[in-house]
Structures are given as C-alpha cells and as structure tokens.
Design an enzyme around this catalytic site. Sequence first.
Site, short mmCIF file in Angstrom:
data_model
loop_
_atom_site.label_atom_id
_atom_site.label_comp_id
_atom_site.label_asym_id
_atom_site.label_seq_id
_atom_site.Cartn_x
_atom_site.Cartn_y
_atom_site.Cartn_z
N ASP A 285 0.85 -0.94 0.01
CA ASP A 285 -0.45 -0.53 -0.10
C ASP A 285 0.93 1.16 -0.13
OD1 ASP A 285 -2.95 1.24 0.59
OD2 ASP A 285 -1.81 2.59 1.90
N TYR B 231 2.74 10.00 -0.01
CA TYR B 231 3.88 9.46 0.66
C TYR B 231 5.16 9.43 -0.51
CZ TYR B 231 -0.15 6.05 2.56
OH TYR B 231 -1.16 5.85 2.96
N LYS C 193 -3.21 5.90 -4.33
CA LYS C 193 -4.15 7.07 -3.24
C LYS C 193 -3.77 8.37 -4.81
CE LYS C 193 -4.17 5.11 0.58
NZ LYS C 193 -2.37 4.51 0.71
N HIS D 210 -8.03 9.77 -2.29
CA HIS D 210 -6.92 9.61 -0.32
C HIS D 210 -8.28 9.72 0.56
CE1 HIS D 210 -2.59 9.15 0.98
NE2 HIS D 210 -3.41 8.94 2.24
#
Length: 276
Positions: free
Chosen positions: A47, A52, A77, A110
């Site tokens: 994931d 990120y 996401k 997200h």
Amino acid sequence: MKAAVPTLKLKSGGELPQLGLGTWPMDDAQAAVAVSLAIRHGYRLIDTAENYRNEKGVGEGIRTSGVSREELFITTKFNREWHSIAGARQACINSLEQLGLDYLDLLLIHWPNPQQGRYVEAFAGLQQLQQEGLVRAIGTSNFKPDHLQTLFQHGMVPEVNQIQLDPYHPRAELIPLHEQHGIITEAWSPLGRAGELLQDAVVVEIARQHDKTPAQIVLRWSTQSGFVVVPKSADSLRLQQNLSIFEFALSNEELLQLGVLGRPDPEMLDADAFGH
Ligand code: A2P
C-alpha cells in the site's frame, strides 16, 4: 509452517489479501528495502500513495523482490488536485510511471475533501480507468458516512474504503454501512501507530495467553473481524511477526473484549476538515 494470508473477493473479481505492508512514512530508499524484504517474506499486498512520495522506491522494491507482478496486489491513492475525470487519469498515469507498472490492482481517492466538492467526479474518473483496464479495483479512503451516501446517490459504490481503524478506533459509524453495501473495510495504522494500544492491559493479557505479541493480537482482531490491514514496518522481524497471525485464532470473548476498547480521540483526523 506459516499459514497463508486469506483473501477477500472484490466486486470486480480480484482477490484482496487480508494483510499487506503499509509504507507511510517511508522515503524512496526505505521503501525500496522494506518492500523487497516484505515480498520475500511472503507479503503480496503493498500500500502506497502519491502523497507518501515513495512510489519510486516501492516500484524498485517490487522489481528486486524477484516475485512476478501478477502475484502482487499494488494499491496507491491520489491527492485532491486530481479530483476530476481527466485528473484521475493523469494521477493514475503518474503513479504507474513512478511505480514502473502498467496497471494498478487498486486505486483510491485518498481523502474526500468535501469543501472542494469534487469527489464524485474523481470517482467517475476511477470508473473510466477501471473500464480501460489501467486499474483493476477502485475505492476510497477516509470517506465518512455522508461522503459514501453522496456516492451512493450517484449510483457509485467503492469496492474498498480504507480508514483509520484499530481497537481504540473501531469506527462503529462506518462498519455496518460498509457491510450493507458490500464495501471491504481496510484499516490504516491498524497498530494504532504503535502507541498506547500495544501497552493496553487487555491487549497485553490476551497476548500473554496466546504467547503472541500485542501487535499480533491487534492485527488478528482486525482480520478476524473481516477487515484488511496494512501495518507499516521496516523491521525484518516485525514484518514476519505481523504476517504470522493466521495460525491462531481469538475466541469470541476475546474479540468482544477488544471490540469495546474504543474511546474518543480528539487528535483523530477529521475528513471533513483535513485532506490532501
Ligand atoms: P517499525 O517500522 O520500526 O517496525 P501503524 O501501521 O499502525 O501506523 O504502525 C506503524 C508503527 O508500528 C511503526 O512505528 C512500526 O515501527 C511499528 N510496528 C510495526 N510492527 C510492529 C510490531 N509487530 N510490534 C511493535 N511495533 C510495530
């Protein structure tokens, strides 16, 4: 002998492993190492997210793991700037490029960003990507009941809603709604970010009785409750411990004891106010 990770059937036909690796807050270099190690330990679900900023590292970890792409389940996401039909497509292409892949197993919105008010368009974008075959399954993250209801009113149902969930955050306002609409519940920070939860007297006592770690008890509670979990760890031993939760079971009484630990958390992110 390690028990296999069970999978849940997605509406679009695929199989979502019930346990995977979360990669926040790893940077590219950390993600490259941890993802490769996790896959070699037996993880198949990874994931990540545009936000990120580690998709490149995740892609590198996938390539060096030696496991073929088809065996893996890769989720990412996208951020609010892509909440439109064309935007979702661009976000998907950007992520594919970063990851070095030609399709995603699951793509999520997200955060709903209701003040921006364009998550319905974002979801329409996901539906087109799914039709095109660039994305196999589609869903949401951090959607609250009101946001899901808005999607339902447009005839849209995410296959997965990934939310903050652990015994301190049991999310009772969402779980029955997910069940009613066949939405798979996926938990982020399922270990409660390794905070007080792993020292909770109830968790520690159940761990002692099963000769397991508190983290294993918390992850077992989630998976036995029917949820998918993506704990983050960059540590080889903890990666293995987190994966080794399918060869024991909690009793109904233990599930109930863990299921009543929910408590208010003033610091919990509110998707009506927070989002990127
Ligand atoms: P580390 O990467 O050093 O293992 P969450 O996924 O709930 O956000 O929790 C992530 C945090 O929990 C990280 O700080 C991670 O640290 C830690 N962690 C992961 N697995 C375990 C475990 N089995 N026992 C204790 N802490 C863990």
